[in-house]
Scaffold this motif. Structure first.
Motif, PDB file in Angstrom:
ATOM      1  N   GLN A 267       1.842  10.553 -22.484  1.00 10.32           N
ATOM      2  CA  GLN A 267       0.659  10.458 -21.805  1.00 10.32           C
ATOM      3  C   GLN A 267      -0.034  11.269 -21.524  1.00 10.32           C
ATOM      4  O   GLN A 267       0.345  12.401 -21.042  1.00 10.32           O
ATOM      5  CB  GLN A 267       1.292   9.659 -20.526  1.00 10.32           C
ATOM      6  CG  GLN A 267       2.383   8.172 -20.860  1.00 10.32           C
ATOM      7  CD  GLN A 267       1.439   7.341 -20.679  1.00 10.32           C
ATOM      8  OE1 GLN A 267       0.283   6.922 -20.429  1.00 10.32           O
ATOM      9  NE2 GLN A 267       1.569   5.580 -21.417  1.00 10.32           N
TER      10      GLN A 267
ATOM     11  N   ALA B 257      -2.111  13.482 -19.146  1.00 13.61           N
ATOM     12  CA  ALA B 257      -1.922  13.835 -17.722  1.00 13.61           C
ATOM     13  C   ALA B 257      -3.111  15.109 -17.300  1.00 13.61           C
ATOM     14  O   ALA B 257      -2.420  15.702 -17.013  1.00 13.61           O
ATOM     15  CB  ALA B 257      -0.579  13.760 -17.043  1.00 13.61           C
TER      16      ALA B 257
ATOM     17  N   ASP C  78      -6.482  16.115 -15.295  1.00  8.78           N
ATOM     18  CA  ASP C  78      -7.413  15.452 -14.055  1.00  8.78           C
ATOM     19  C   ASP C  78      -8.790  15.675 -14.291  1.00  8.78           C
ATOM     20  O   ASP C  78      -8.932  16.198 -15.516  1.00  8.78           O
ATOM     21  CB  ASP C  78      -7.613  16.629 -13.098  1.00  8.78           C
ATOM     22  CG  ASP C  78      -5.997  16.429 -12.372  1.00  8.78           C
ATOM     23  OD1 ASP C  78      -6.088  15.511 -11.587  1.00  8.78           O
ATOM     24  OD2 ASP C  78      -5.950  17.712 -11.932  1.00  8.78           O
TER      25      ASP C  78
ATOM     26  N   LYS D 106     -15.139  12.358 -12.268  1.00 10.08           N
ATOM     27  CA  LYS D 106     -15.643  11.171 -12.648  1.00 10.08           C
ATOM     28  C   LYS D 106     -17.198  10.930 -12.071  1.00 10.08           C
ATOM     29  O   LYS D 106     -17.443  12.051 -11.269  1.00 10.08           O
ATOM     30  CB  LYS D 106     -14.734  10.701 -10.706  1.00 10.08           C
ATOM     31  CG  LYS D 106     -13.383  10.339 -11.493  1.00 10.08           C
ATOM     32  CD  LYS D 106     -13.169   8.902 -12.467  1.00 10.08           C
ATOM     33  CE  LYS D 106     -12.238   8.603 -12.717  1.00 10.08           C
ATOM     34  NZ  LYS D 106     -12.396   7.233 -13.935  1.00 10.08           N
TER      35      LYS D 106
ATOM     36  N   PRO E 263     -10.638   7.418 -20.645  1.00  2.71           N
ATOM     37  CA  PRO E 263     -10.232   7.404 -20.166  1.00  2.71           C
ATOM     38  C   PRO E 263      -8.846   6.626 -19.802  1.00  2.71           C
ATOM     39  O   PRO E 263      -9.195   5.745 -19.904  1.00  2.71           O
ATOM     40  CB  PRO E 263     -10.409   8.809 -19.005  1.00  2.71           C
ATOM     41  CG  PRO E 263     -11.373   8.708 -19.412  1.00  2.71           C
ATOM     42  CD  PRO E 263     -12.435   7.252 -20.264  1.00  2.71           C
ATOM     43  N   PRO E 264      -7.671   7.062 -19.794  1.00  2.00           N
ATOM     44  CA  PRO E 264      -6.227   5.965 -20.178  1.00  2.00           C
ATOM     45  C   PRO E 264      -6.324   5.073 -18.870  1.00  2.00           C
ATOM     46  O   PRO E 264      -6.468   3.610 -18.583  1.00  2.00           O
ATOM     47  CB  PRO E 264      -5.262   6.821 -19.568  1.00  2.00           C
ATOM     48  CG  PRO E 264      -5.719   7.629 -20.177  1.00  2.00           C
ATOM     49  CD  PRO E 264      -7.129   8.503 -20.255  1.00  2.00           C
ATOM     50  N   GLU E 265      -6.720   5.659 -17.382  1.00  2.00           N
ATOM     51  CA  GLU E 265      -7.291   4.739 -16.353  1.00  2.00           C
ATOM     52  C   GLU E 265      -7.991   3.530 -16.719  1.00  2.00           C
ATOM     53  O   GLU E 265      -7.807   2.677 -15.980  1.00  2.00           O
ATOM     54  CB  GLU E 265      -7.285   5.487 -14.916  1.00  2.00           C
ATOM     55  CG  GLU E 265      -7.033   6.193 -14.621  1.00  2.00           C
ATOM     56  CD  GLU E 265      -7.357   7.277 -13.506  1.00  2.00           C
ATOM     57  OE1 GLU E 265      -7.169   7.951 -13.571  1.00  2.00           O
ATOM     58  OE2 GLU E 265      -8.116   7.064 -12.197  1.00  2.00           O
ATOM     59  N   ASP E 266      -9.444   3.972 -17.374  1.00  3.73           N
ATOM     60  CA  ASP E 266      -9.938   3.348 -17.148  1.00  3.73           C
ATOM     61  C   ASP E 266     -10.148   2.199 -18.082  1.00  3.73           C
ATOM     62  O   ASP E 266      -9.840   0.712 -18.184  1.00  3.73           O
ATOM     63  CB  ASP E 266     -11.646   3.886 -17.818  1.00  3.73           C
ATOM     64  CG  ASP E 266     -12.675   4.484 -16.861  1.00  3.73           C
ATOM     65  OD1 ASP E 266     -11.759   4.066 -15.185  1.00  3.73           O
ATOM     66  OD2 ASP E 266     -13.456   5.386 -16.943  1.00  3.73           O
TER      67      ASP E 266
ATOM     68  N   ALA F 251      -7.097   0.724 -18.761  1.00  2.00           N
ATOM     69  CA  ALA F 251      -6.325   0.371 -18.530  1.00  2.00           C
ATOM     70  C   ALA F 251      -7.037  -0.796 -17.329  1.00  2.00           C
ATOM     71  O   ALA F 251      -6.498  -2.085 -17.807  1.00  2.00           O
ATOM     72  CB  ALA F 251      -4.946   1.048 -17.607  1.00  2.00           C
ATOM     73  N   ALA F 252      -7.946  -0.059 -16.498  1.00  2.00           N
ATOM     74  CA  ALA F 252      -9.134  -1.356 -16.072  1.00  2.00           C
ATOM     75  C   ALA F 252      -8.886  -2.455 -16.655  1.00  2.00           C
ATOM     76  O   ALA F 252      -9.228  -3.407 -16.474  1.00  2.00           O
ATOM     77  CB  ALA F 252      -9.936  -0.781 -15.213  1.00  2.00           C
TER      78      ALA F 252
ATOM     79  N   LYS G 182      -6.843  -4.493 -18.257  1.00  3.64           N
ATOM     80  CA  LYS G 182      -6.962  -5.469 -17.123  1.00  3.64           C
ATOM     81  C   LYS G 182      -7.905  -6.982 -16.659  1.00  3.64           C
ATOM     82  O   LYS G 182      -7.938  -7.932 -16.519  1.00  3.64           O
ATOM     83  CB  LYS G 182      -6.486  -5.713 -15.384  1.00  3.64           C
ATOM     84  CG  LYS G 182      -5.324  -4.855 -15.154  1.00  3.64           C
ATOM     85  CD  LYS G 182      -5.192  -4.870 -14.031  1.00  3.64           C
ATOM     86  CE  LYS G 182      -3.350  -4.539 -13.598  1.00  3.64           C
ATOM     87  NZ  LYS G 182      -3.428  -3.276 -12.796  1.00  3.64           N
TER      88      LYS G 182
END
Lengths: 567, 137
Positions: A483, A485, A487, A490, B96-99, B101-102, B105
């Protein structure tokens, strides 16, 4: 005695010949390596065939005086300065820009405090394509991959608290380049700094937009007129300004090989020289301010050979084909950026290592300035921390490794000289092909470059798929269940709304009649090829016309370009 | 069951000119025997969905490297819901991974980031679009 030219493999030596024969036999007994990457041990990353070892016979055809010379001597294969980095290190110039002008201004102050030498502005997509931040086309793009500059008001904020007469600024913008220069001049003159004192570089290389980067506005022919006007104006009024930065970086990022990057970039450069000469300029008046911008990919020696070949080819063409007499016109000066396309999203920390090798190749190739990519740029705009590591990489290279102490340390290497020669040969073959189309613009219109690049890019991807080539962390040495990880920086949606409100406020608080008047004069000038556009653009900018308004005014005369896509 | 090959629209949206990935994917899908329609650059979400419906496409692959993915992907999802919900919608780029995932969804079936093997993308498209074809006929 065998007659030999003054090449590196000069004298015959019987003992040496015997050694060679022994080596041939020993080498033939070798067993081919198996495992990751074994499919590509005999080719560079750009598919140039490689021998196991290079020797005098590979450079016997080279003439020391004609092909290598000494640093600071024509054809500058070994560099344009007699003392290389001993007299002056390269400029460490990190490309930066995001969000609003105010946010980017804060990053610039940070970078200057960390010891960076010059600034380099990254603009956002709407600015690069000539749209204001509140245009429907700008939706979701404002401030994302650079800073949003809609009008002079933003340019003033961008350089707030920075002495524009003291630093040099590079601006990476092409379609609206002439407008950005007008804004930069206007912002400086408002602070009382005359344009003649401004140092820096504007990219303004529209040809590579059609070839690779795709940030165009007008069709190629009128666009060339805008560029030539700008070169003419800056040559006359801004003696410290690099009037164009002819760029291979984006050609390489689009998937070209090293030889294609070299050939297409120099072909573009020669096309600008031809256009300026046709417009009546003396080659020695403008050529010394032309600058170049290359990519540094991860195939170490191929990149060094590419940089050395670039200098040699350029010098020969400028002197022998364009008749330049000033040695400054023969010298290819270039900026380098490490290859964004070599960075991986997997195990992103590995990118720090790739960048270090790529940066060293650029330095051994004799670059004048350098941007080192940050490890996280494959995922998002870089954070302050990762930008700092990238800058520190350059500082370690400059001050700790000692590679700066001797000029062109790989000059005379059988391998590097043979590869330099091969790069030149491939570039010349491409020049012939381009000439068969009738020139660069015609080859663009025929889709030649686009197709060559798409082919090379697909071939490269295939070699990774087949694991002929290894990308660490991607197709080999992968950790399971990995994964990322990190920062990441944004850019908020709120920023987009804020910038849209800010450009609307500019439109409400200016002299509407002046806007109307300056835009109309600009359009008249667009129809008259003898009237230089730059003074009109400066008038528009000073009246706080927005970039989108200026571009629209020009589009009504020139039209917009559309591409015939090939894949 | 129809014998005609799967038909896929590969799209570029917004102002993003980075088309290397889109073209490589287009080539790979074509080499795998599919019919590929590449929209070219600077398409709006409406244009992309309209193209897919006109071409009777089984899937849409959208590539974004400019950072505008959180705006443009959901707009395509909305257009698809309003028009023809079952076209398989997937994408890729610097996300990015978070985006990612969103976006999954929100209805994007898969997001492929730099380094994703072509074989994996081809398998995904064959499987998901093939399943749609069996259902729709």
């Amino acid at each position: 005695m065998i007659e030999r030219p003054s090449g590196l493999g000069a004298q015959a030596n019987p003992e040496f010949e015997e050694q060679k024969q022994r080596w041939d036999r020993a080498s033939a007994k070798g067993k081919s390596r198996k495992g990751p990457g074994s499919g590509a041990v005999d080719r560079t990353i750009s598919d140039v065939p490689l021998k196991t070892v290079y020797g005098p016979e590979d450079v016997a055809h080279l003439d020391l005086a004609r092909d290598l010379a000494w640093p600071g001597e024509f054809p500058y294969t070994r560099g344009i300065h007699p003392n290389g980095y001993r007299d002056r290190l390269w400029t460490m110039r990190q490309f930066a820009g995001f969000g609003t002008a105010k946010q980017t201004n804060e990053r610039y102050h940070f970078l200057l405090e960390q010891g960076q030498h010059g600034l380099s502005v990254a603009f956002d997509m709407p600015t690069l394509m000539g749209y204001d931040s509140d245009a429907p086309q700008a939706l979701g793009e404002v401030g994302k991959c650079g800073v949003a500059i809609d009008s002079l008001a933003d340019m003033e904020v961008l350089f707030d608290g920075i002495d524009m007469g003291d630093i040099t600024t590079s601006m990476t913008i092409n379609g609206p380049a002439a407008i950005a220069v007008a804004q930069y001049i206007a912002a400086a003159e408002k602070k009382g700094i005359p344009r003649a004192k401004l140092g820096g570089t504007i990219q303004a290389d529209i040809l590579k937009e059609y070839i690779a980067q795709k940030e165009w506005i007008f069709p190629p022919r009128p666009h060339m007129r805008v560029i030539v006007d700008m070169i003419q104006f800056c040559t006359r009024e801004m003696p410290k300004w690099n009037t164009i930065s002819i760029s291979g970086y984006h050609i390489r990022e689009a998937g070209s090989t090293a030889a294609q990057e070299l050939a297409f970039t120099l072909a573009d450069g020669f096309a600008y020289v031809e256009a300026c000469v046709e417009a009546g300029m003396d080659v020695d008046a403008f050529a010394p301010r032309l600058s170049y911008f290359f990519n540094s990919h991860v195939d170490f020696f191929e990149e060094i050979a590419k940089f050395r070949a670039a200098r040699r080819i350029y010098a020969r063409h400028m002197r022998d084909r364009f008749g330049a007499k000033n040695p400054k016109s023969w010298q290819l000066r270039f900026h380098t950026q490490t290859a964004g396309c070599s960075a991986t999203a997997q195990q992103p920390e590995n990118n720090i290592v790739r960048v270090a090798f790529e940066a060293m190749a650029a330095v051994l190739g004799g670059t004048q300035s350098l941007h080192t990519n940050s490890m996280d740029e494959v995922l998002a705009l870089p954070t302050e921390k990762s930008v700092e590591i990238a800058l520190r990489t350059q500082q370690v290279l400059a001050y700790e490794t000692n590679v700066t102490n001797v000029v062109d340390p790989l000059g005379g290497s059988y391998y590097v000289e043979a590869l330099t020669d091969e790069m030149e040969r491939q570039a010349e073959a491409y020049f012939t092909q381009i000439a068969e189309y009738g020139g660069v613009v015609e080859a663009i219109e025929a889709g030649f470059f686009q197709k060559e690049i798409a082919e090379a890019s697909y071939r490269y991807q295939r070699s990774i798929e087949s694991k002929d080539r290894v990308i660490v962390g991607v197709n080999a040495f992968v950790r399971d269940g990995e994964q990322v990880a990190m920062d990441l920086l944004k850019i908020t949606q709120e920023m987009e709304r804020e910038q849209a409100r800010s450009v609307q406020a500019v439109r409400e608080n200016r002299d509407g009649a002046a806007v109307q008047r300056t835009l109309e004069r600009l359009q008249v000038a667009c129809r008259d090829p003898k009237d230089n556009l730059m003074p009109h653009l400066i008038d528009c900018v000073n009246a706080y016309c927005t970039e989108g308004e200026i571009v629209e005014a020009m589009v009504t005369v020139y039209g917009r370009y559309t591409e015939r896509s090939v894949f | 069951m129809s014998k005609r090959p799967l038909r896929i629209v590969i799209a570029k949206a917004g102002l993003d000119g980075h088309d290397r990935g889109a073209k490589v994917i287009a080539r790979a899908l074509r080499d795998a025997g599919m019919e590929v329609i590449y929209t070219g650059l600077f398409q709006s979400p409406e244009q992309i969905v309209r193209t897919a419906i006109q071409e009777d496409a089984d899937g849409i692959g959208l590539s974004i490297l400019s950072g505008a993915h959180m705006t443009l992907f959901p707009l395509v999802v909305d257009q698809l819901k309003a028009q023809d919900g079952d076209i398989v919608f997937f994408g890729g780029g610097t996300i990015p991974p978070e985006d990612a995932a969103a976006l999954k969804k929100a209805g994007v079936r898969a997001i492929f980031t730099p380094g994703a093997p072509l074989a994996e993308i081809v398998d995904f498209v064959e499987r998901e679009c093939g399943r749609r074809r069996e259902l729709v006929g």
